[in-house]
Every structure is written in C-alpha cells, then in structure tokens.
Design a protein around this motif. Structure first.
Motif, mmCIF file in Angstrom:
data_model
loop_
_atom_site.group_PDB
_atom_site.id
_atom_site.type_symbol
_atom_site.label_atom_id
_atom_site.label_comp_id
_atom_site.label_asym_id
_atom_site.label_seq_id
_atom_site.Cartn_x
_atom_site.Cartn_y
_atom_site.Cartn_z
ATOM 1 N N TRP A 104 0.855 -1.177 0.000
ATOM 2 C CA TRP A 104 0.000 0.000 0.000
ATOM 3 C C TRP A 104 0.896 1.235 0.000
ATOM 4 O O TRP A 104 1.899 1.278 0.706
ATOM 5 C CB TRP A 104 -0.906 0.024 1.231
ATOM 6 C CG TRP A 104 -1.840 -1.142 1.293
ATOM 7 C CD1 TRP A 104 -3.069 -1.245 0.689
ATOM 8 C CD2 TRP A 104 -1.640 -2.379 1.988
ATOM 9 N NE1 TRP A 104 -3.614 -2.471 0.967
ATOM 10 C CE2 TRP A 104 -2.771 -3.187 1.766
ATOM 11 C CE3 TRP A 104 -0.600 -2.885 2.777
ATOM 12 C CZ2 TRP A 104 -2.897 -4.459 2.305
ATOM 13 C CZ3 TRP A 104 -0.720 -4.155 3.311
ATOM 14 C CH2 TRP A 104 -1.860 -4.923 3.074
ATOM 15 N N THR A 105 0.536 2.241 -0.759
ATOM 16 C CA THR A 105 1.379 3.436 -0.876
ATOM 17 C C THR A 105 1.245 4.378 0.318
ATOM 18 O O THR A 105 2.043 5.299 0.461
ATOM 19 C CB THR A 105 1.069 4.213 -2.168
ATOM 20 O OG1 THR A 105 -0.312 4.578 -2.162
ATOM 21 C CG2 THR A 105 1.387 3.380 -3.400
ATOM 22 N N SER A 106 0.233 4.137 1.165
ATOM 23 C CA SER A 106 0.052 4.992 2.343
ATOM 24 C C SER A 106 -0.749 4.243 3.402
ATOM 25 O O SER A 106 -1.455 3.265 3.102
ATOM 26 C CB SER A 106 -0.684 6.283 1.966
ATOM 27 O OG SER A 106 -2.023 5.985 1.601
ATOM 28 N N PHE A 107 -0.674 4.733 4.637
ATOM 29 C CA PHE A 107 -1.467 4.162 5.720
ATOM 30 C C PHE A 107 -2.947 4.405 5.453
ATOM 31 O O PHE A 107 -3.796 3.560 5.748
ATOM 32 C CB PHE A 107 -1.025 4.754 7.064
ATOM 33 C CG PHE A 107 -1.667 4.110 8.255
ATOM 34 C CD1 PHE A 107 -1.529 2.750 8.503
ATOM 35 C CD2 PHE A 107 -2.411 4.866 9.147
ATOM 36 C CE1 PHE A 107 -2.126 2.145 9.616
ATOM 37 C CE2 PHE A 107 -3.005 4.280 10.261
ATOM 38 C CZ PHE A 107 -2.863 2.915 10.487
ATOM 39 N N ASP A 108 -3.287 5.538 4.862
ATOM 40 C CA ASP A 108 -4.660 5.846 4.470
ATOM 41 C C ASP A 108 -5.178 4.769 3.513
ATOM 42 O O ASP A 108 -6.277 4.235 3.696
ATOM 43 C CB ASP A 108 -4.707 7.229 3.813
ATOM 44 C CG ASP A 108 -6.102 7.628 3.379
ATOM 45 O OD1 ASP A 108 -6.844 8.170 4.213
ATOM 46 O OD2 ASP A 108 -6.445 7.404 2.199
ATOM 47 N N GLU A 109 -4.406 4.442 2.500
ATOM 48 C CA GLU A 109 -4.792 3.413 1.531
ATOM 49 C C GLU A 109 -4.950 2.055 2.217
ATOM 50 O O GLU A 109 -5.893 1.303 1.936
ATOM 51 C CB GLU A 109 -3.735 3.323 0.423
ATOM 52 C CG GLU A 109 -4.073 2.345 -0.667
ATOM 53 C CD GLU A 109 -2.970 2.249 -1.712
ATOM 54 O OE1 GLU A 109 -2.489 1.128 -1.939
ATOM 55 O OE2 GLU A 109 -2.570 3.293 -2.262
#
Length: 143
Positions: free
Chosen positions: A130-135
C-alpha cells in the motif's frame, strides 16, 4: 487529535461504542516508547481501540496498547529479533509468518514475510503493498 484525518469508510465501519478509545494518553505514551509517530496512525489509535479483523485481507490489526499482543509488543519483537529500525511499526499479529509494517517516515505499508522479506524490507528492496497508511486502512476496512 480529531478523527478528521481518518477516512470516512473507516469511520463508518467502526461506529460501535466498543471501538472508541477511552484513554488517549496511552497512545501518546506508547508512541513515545516506540520512538515513532505518524499523524494518521496517531489519530486512528487515539480514536479507536481494537484489535480489528479484516475478512478481506485476513489479518488482525492489533491495538497499539491493548491486548496480549499489540503494535508495541510486536514491533519490539521485530526490532530485537530482526533489527527493525524505529520508523517501522508492526501492525498485525506475528503468528501468521507474515506481518504488515508501516514505515512512519515514508507512509508506505508493507507485507513482510519472515522467509527473506524482512531482509528485503531492511535493505529497501521490498516494494510496498500500500502506498500509504490511508490506503491500507481503506483496503483493510473494505465493506
């Protein structure tokens, strides 16, 4: 910290009162002991306490401080056993032979197996799942 950083679908998934954290100071203390911080990670765990299960991904997302296995304890094990530096936080149970790891400096999230994946993570050669914790949160709490 308000839950405004938290994606709406996550907020919608965790509407039950049992998920709301009562003592936000525990999160601050744990992050200080871990020597790591991340705005969305902090906001999420100041708002919610788990652990959480995802049928979609098949992982148990640990609570940062609550339970027999936590983000704090699992991260400590990986720091001691595999040399994980402070920017890596282990988000899931160790018992599966694979963990999910957040890099708080880059915001990238990795699936790390213990059959060489930990070495790739440490060398910077493991691509993020995942490219971010949000994603990651959006995928984890997919309904």
């Amino acid at each position: 910290m308000t839950p405004s950083l938290i994606p709406q679908q996550v907020i919608g998934s965790l509407y039950e009162k049992k998920y709301f954290r009562q003592d936000k100071d525990l999160v601050d203390q744990a992050l200080n002991r871990l020597m790591a911080d991340h705005p969305l990670f902090r906001s999420f765990f100041e708002t919610y306490e788990g652990s959480f299960w995802s049928e979609h991904l098949g992982y148990e997302l640990l609570d940062i401080v609550d339970g027999s296995e936590t983000v704090e304890t699992s991260t400590g094990v990986c720091r001691n056993k595999f040399g994980f530096p402070p920017q890596f936080l282990v988000l899931t149970q160790l018992s599966t032979g694979q963990v999910v790891v957040l890099n708080v400096h880059t915001d990238k999230v990795y699936e790390v197996d213990f059959e060489g994946g930990e070495k790739l993570l440490l060398s910077g050669e493991l691509p993020p799942r995942w490219t971010s914790f949000d994603e990651f949160l959006k995928d984890y709490f997919k309904v």
